[in-house]
Scaffold this motif. Structure first.
Motif, PDB file in Angstrom:
ATOM      1  N   VAL A  43      38.712  32.054 -84.814  1.00 61.20           N
ATOM      2  CA  VAL A  43      38.741  33.362 -84.536  1.00 61.20           C
ATOM      3  C   VAL A  43      39.779  34.335 -85.017  1.00 61.20           C
ATOM      4  O   VAL A  43      39.727  35.449 -84.633  1.00 61.20           O
ATOM      5  N   SER A  46      38.632  37.746 -87.111  1.00 61.69           N
ATOM      6  CA  SER A  46      38.424  38.951 -86.243  1.00 61.69           C
ATOM      7  C   SER A  46      39.342  39.547 -86.038  1.00 61.69           C
ATOM      8  O   SER A  46      40.900  40.194 -86.178  1.00 61.69           O
ATOM      9  N   LYS A  47      39.235  41.586 -86.860  1.00 64.21           N
ATOM     10  CA  LYS A  47      40.048  42.399 -87.233  1.00 64.21           C
ATOM     11  C   LYS A  47      39.564  43.172 -85.666  1.00 64.21           C
ATOM     12  O   LYS A  47      40.353  44.290 -85.629  1.00 64.21           O
ATOM     13  N   THR A  48      38.594  43.270 -84.868  1.00 66.39           N
ATOM     14  CA  THR A  48      38.240  44.086 -84.039  1.00 66.39           C
ATOM     15  C   THR A  48      37.603  43.426 -82.963  1.00 66.39           C
ATOM     16  O   THR A  48      37.688  42.065 -82.662  1.00 66.39           O
ATOM     17  N   THR A  50      35.324  43.849 -80.684  1.00 66.24           N
ATOM     18  CA  THR A  50      33.993  43.322 -80.817  1.00 66.24           C
ATOM     19  C   THR A  50      33.760  41.842 -81.076  1.00 66.24           C
ATOM     20  O   THR A  50      33.493  41.098 -80.934  1.00 66.24           O
ATOM     21  N   GLU A  51      34.888  42.028 -82.467  1.00 64.68           N
ATOM     22  CA  GLU A  51      34.289  40.317 -83.061  1.00 64.68           C
ATOM     23  C   GLU A  51      34.996  40.072 -82.466  1.00 64.68           C
ATOM     24  O   GLU A  51      34.687  38.498 -82.613  1.00 64.68           O
ATOM     25  N   LEU A  52      36.226  39.912 -81.586  1.00 63.71           N
ATOM     26  CA  LEU A  52      37.113  38.609 -81.377  1.00 63.71           C
ATOM     27  C   LEU A  52      36.183  38.502 -80.599  1.00 63.71           C
ATOM     28  O   LEU A  52      36.283  37.765 -79.785  1.00 63.71           O
ATOM     29  N   ARG A  53      36.225  39.490 -79.492  1.00 65.85           N
ATOM     30  CA  ARG A  53      34.565  38.455 -78.406  1.00 65.85           C
ATOM     31  C   ARG A  53      33.722  37.746 -78.531  1.00 65.85           C
ATOM     32  O   ARG A  53      33.706  36.692 -78.092  1.00 65.85           O
ATOM     33  N   HIS A  54      33.139  38.316 -79.901  1.00 64.49           N
ATOM     34  CA  HIS A  54      32.164  37.471 -80.060  1.00 64.49           C
ATOM     35  C   HIS A  54      32.185  36.232 -80.737  1.00 64.49           C
ATOM     36  O   HIS A  54      31.719  34.751 -80.605  1.00 64.49           O
ATOM     37  N   SER A  55      33.345  35.890 -81.301  1.00 66.31           N
ATOM     38  CA  SER A  55      34.372  35.205 -82.437  1.00 66.31           C
ATOM     39  C   SER A  55      34.594  33.702 -80.710  1.00 66.31           C
ATOM     40  O   SER A  55      34.505  32.246 -80.788  1.00 66.31           O
ATOM     41  N   ASP A 128      38.188  48.887 -78.627  1.00 67.77           N
ATOM     42  CA  ASP A 128      38.277  47.952 -80.541  1.00 67.77           C
ATOM     43  C   ASP A 128      39.683  47.239 -80.718  1.00 67.77           C
ATOM     44  O   ASP A 128      39.521  46.861 -81.605  1.00 67.77           O
TER      45      ASP A 128
END
Length: 164
Positions: A43, A46-48, A50-55, A128
């Protein structure tokens, strides 16, 4: 044909069972503890949002391996101890078992209460951008996860070196 006499066949069976348990124990450590060491790393990049949720979804999937592997480690370790009662007289085994139980207890007592607000934030946050609150909460959680990883590294060292 081999003729088994007296206790010899039981000793051979127990020896074989013990060897199988050792193999399961080692594979459980690799498959269970290995992913545990990278849970924070997944995690951190993650920069956004959306990325954080996916991570965090990936992190959750990896955590399932950690839970299964950890359970198998405890079960196989205790069965090996019940087969070879002398293990309970060895400091490295008793210390490893105590540290493992302490690390196991950290899940519901320390890690879960610190991860719940993060999960709620991931669910409720609009936009985001990653809020500063997430950084504060995750920093605290990751500090305890790092401590748990250190405990697991000590356990691994004790299992390999058997120093006392």
């Amino acid at each position: 044909m081999i003729k088994w006499e007296g206790r010899e066949w039981r000793l051979q069976l127990m020896s074989t069972l013990y060897q199988v348990l050792v193999v399961i124990h080692i594979f459980s450590a690799i498959l269970g503890m290995g992913p545990g060491f990278i849970l924070m790393t997944v995690v951190k990049g993650s920069k956004t949002m959306t990325e954080l949720r996916h991570s965090h979804a990936i992190r959750h999937s990896l955590h399932i391996f950690v839970m299964i592997g950890g359970t198998l480690l405890l079960i196989t370790g205790l069965i090996m101890g019940s087969i070879n009662l002398n293990l309970f007289k060895m400091g490295w085994y008793v210390t490893s078992l105590g540290l493992f139980l302490a690390a196991l207890a950290m899940g519901p007592l320390v890690l879960s209460p610190r991860s719940k607000p993060i999960k709620a934030l991931l669910h409720s946050h609009q936009g985001d951008d990653i809020p500063e609150e997430y950084n504060r909460l995750s920093k605290e959680l990751f500090r305890y996860e790092s401590l748990e990883n250190i405990i697991f590294l000590i356990i691994i060292a004790l299992m390999i070196l058997k120093p006392f």
